[in-house]
Design an enzyme around this catalytic site. Structure first.
Site, PDB file in Angstrom:
ATOM      1  N   ASP A 157       0.829  -1.203   0.000  1.00  0.00           N
ATOM      2  CA  ASP A 157       0.000   0.000   0.000  1.00  0.00           C
ATOM      3  C   ASP A 157       0.866   1.256   0.000  1.00  0.00           C
ATOM      4  O   ASP A 157       2.091   1.183   0.128  1.00  0.00           O
ATOM      5  CB  ASP A 157      -0.963  -0.005   1.200  1.00  0.00           C
ATOM      6  CG  ASP A 157      -0.289  -0.433   2.505  1.00  0.00           C
ATOM      7  OD1 ASP A 157       0.950  -0.360   2.583  1.00  0.00           O
ATOM      8  OD2 ASP A 157      -1.001  -0.842   3.443  1.00  0.00           O
ATOM      9  N   ASP A 216      -7.622  -2.730  14.057  1.00  0.00           N
ATOM     10  CA  ASP A 216      -9.022  -2.879  13.639  1.00  0.00           C
ATOM     11  C   ASP A 216      -9.207  -4.030  12.647  1.00  0.00           C
ATOM     12  O   ASP A 216     -10.268  -4.166  12.043  1.00  0.00           O
ATOM     13  CB  ASP A 216      -9.549  -1.566  13.033  1.00  0.00           C
ATOM     14  CG  ASP A 216      -8.823  -1.167  11.752  1.00  0.00           C
ATOM     15  OD1 ASP A 216      -7.910  -1.901  11.314  1.00  0.00           O
ATOM     16  OD2 ASP A 216      -9.191  -0.113  11.177  1.00  0.00           O
ATOM     17  N   HIS A 223      -7.376  -4.608   9.851  1.00  0.00           N
ATOM     18  CA  HIS A 223      -7.050  -4.397   8.435  1.00  0.00           C
ATOM     19  C   HIS A 223      -5.787  -5.149   8.042  1.00  0.00           C
ATOM     20  O   HIS A 223      -4.901  -5.380   8.867  1.00  0.00           O
ATOM     21  CB  HIS A 223      -6.963  -2.904   8.081  1.00  0.00           C
ATOM     22  CG  HIS A 223      -5.776  -2.152   8.589  1.00  0.00           C
ATOM     23  ND1 HIS A 223      -5.880  -1.016   9.364  1.00  0.00           N
ATOM     24  CD2 HIS A 223      -4.448  -2.326   8.400  1.00  0.00           C
ATOM     25  CE1 HIS A 223      -4.677  -0.537   9.626  1.00  0.00           C
ATOM     26  NE2 HIS A 223      -3.783  -1.316   9.061  1.00  0.00           N
ATOM     27  N   GLU A 225      -9.682  -1.586   5.147  1.00  0.00           N
ATOM     28  CA  GLU A 225     -10.361  -1.290   6.407  1.00  0.00           C
ATOM     29  C   GLU A 225     -11.694  -2.043   6.496  1.00  0.00           C
ATOM     30  O   GLU A 225     -12.184  -2.572   5.485  1.00  0.00           O
ATOM     31  CB  GLU A 225     -10.608   0.223   6.504  1.00  0.00           C
ATOM     32  CG  GLU A 225      -9.326   1.066   6.536  1.00  0.00           C
ATOM     33  CD  GLU A 225      -8.601   1.023   7.886  1.00  0.00           C
ATOM     34  OE1 GLU A 225      -8.727   0.015   8.619  1.00  0.00           O
ATOM     35  OE2 GLU A 225      -7.908   2.004   8.204  1.00  0.00           O
TER      36      GLU A 225
HETATM   37  C1  GLP Z   1      -0.250  -0.064   8.689  1.00  0.00           C
HETATM   38  C2  GLP Z   1      -0.029  -0.749   7.313  1.00  0.00           C
HETATM   39  C3  GLP Z   1      -0.228  -2.224   7.417  1.00  0.00           C
HETATM   40  C4  GLP Z   1       0.360  -2.689   8.735  1.00  0.00           C
HETATM   41  C5  GLP Z   1      -0.476  -2.190   9.874  1.00  0.00           C
HETATM   42  C6  GLP Z   1       0.113  -2.445  11.241  1.00  0.00           C
HETATM   43  O1  GLP Z   1      -1.033   1.036   8.680  1.00  0.00           O
HETATM   44  N1  GLP Z   1      -0.782  -0.248   6.220  1.00  0.00           N
HETATM   45  O2  GLP Z   1       0.341  -2.875   6.302  1.00  0.00           O
HETATM   46  O3  GLP Z   1       0.357  -4.087   8.789  1.00  0.00           O
HETATM   47  O4  GLP Z   1      -0.858  -0.862   9.681  1.00  0.00           O
HETATM   48  O5  GLP Z   1       1.194  -1.624  11.521  1.00  0.00           O
HETATM   49  P1  GLP Z   1       2.230  -1.920  12.675  1.00  0.00           P
HETATM   50  O6  GLP Z   1       3.011  -3.108  12.234  1.00  0.00           O
HETATM   51  O7  GLP Z   1       3.086  -0.689  12.764  1.00  0.00           O
HETATM   52  O8  GLP Z   1       1.440  -2.180  13.902  1.00  0.00           O
END
Ligand code: GLP
Length: 257
Positions: A67, A136, A138, A143
């Site tokens: 992304d 949440d 995702h 989302e």
């Molecule tokens: C982000 C990314 C995801 C990631 C998630 C968790 O916003 N878009 O690909 O897996 O949220 O992030 P973190 O590993 O910092 O908890």
């Protein structure tokens, strides 16, 4: 879905790096899907360590990020293309131009999303997709409420995600973009292997839903229950809500034996 509950994030990094290393030994031209966020950083450190020791090479490999934020300048350090270069691509031997991400700077994001989805297909599809998970539920930036069949698309971030990610933007939620381009759940589901990593108690509820909840758009990651080759690597705090944790440990140990 295979589930491993391991003592530390570093142990998880070793298991994940082993899978990537053995894939690249079998298929040096493999296509990797890369995740951002803090969770995969120990894995990227481990891969860098193995590259420096001459144990792994990315010289014939391509990568596709999951992304990208919409609305940041192209050189913003928290943009995901820059993030992935900083923490992995520039530390190892990916050839120039082999690391791809959604191009959110063309002026036509719907077209850019469609082009990105096609580029993944044209590359032969993703052999191994690394995933984190949002609190949440995702994956990528898909989302709650999104279609399980979605392709790469423009999406809107929830307030919770923006709050969670504010730590990368001086703790200021107003600096966190509201939109993104993300691989769709349908795109992610076409990966040959989905390797999801979750660490820390903040992910325990999302992990409980992912592994033991009903498949539901409320928790987008639950679609991975339908992936024929999904592996979930957890530390103890992330696994604390799992009812059948002891059973998963037993199954994982038997697979390793
Ligand atoms: C982000 C990314 C995801 C990631 C998630 C968790 O916003 N878009 O690909 O897996 O949220 O992030 P973190 O590993 O910092 O908890």
């Amino acid at each position: 879905m295979r589930i491993a509950i391991l003592p530390t994030p570093e142990d998880i990094a070793v298991v994940a790096a082993d899978r990537i290393q053995s894939l690249l030994e079998r298929k040096p031209s493999a296509v990797l899907g890369l995740a951002t966020g803090s969770t995969p950083l120990p894995l990227y450190d481990e891969l860098t360590k193995r590259y420096e020791a001459g144990e792994i090479s990315f010289a014939d490999t391509q990568s596709f990020n999951l992304d990208e934020y919409v609305g940041l300048p192209e050189d913003h350090p928290e943009g995901y293309a820059n993030f992935i270069h900083r923490f992995l691509v520039d530390r190892v031997d990916f050839p120039k131009g082999a690391a791809h991400g959604p191009n959110v700077w063309t002026g036509d994001n719907d077209q850019a999303a469609a082009d990105y989805d096609k580029a993944i297909r044209d590359a032969g599809g993703i052999d191994l997709q690394i995933l984190g998970i949002g609190a949440d539920g995702h994956i990528g930036f898909n989302e709650p409420g999104g279609s399980f069949a979605s392709r790469t698309h423009v999406d809107v971030l929830t307030e919770q995600t923006r709050r969670d990610n504010a730590r990368f933007f001086d703790g200021d939620i107003t600096k966190v973009p509201t939109h993104c381009i993300t691989q769709g759940l349908g795109t992610i589901m076409e990966s040959g292997e989905a390797l999801l990593i979750a660490t820390g108690a903040g992910k325990a509820e999302a992990v409980r839903q992912l592994v033991e909840g009903a498949i539901s758009a409320r928790w987008p990651a639950t679609i991975l229950q339908m992936h024929p080759n999904a592996i979930v690597l957890l530390d103890e705090p992330a696994a604390q809500g799992l009812e059948l944790a002891d059973f998963y440990r037993e199954v994982w140990a038997k697979h390793q034996a």
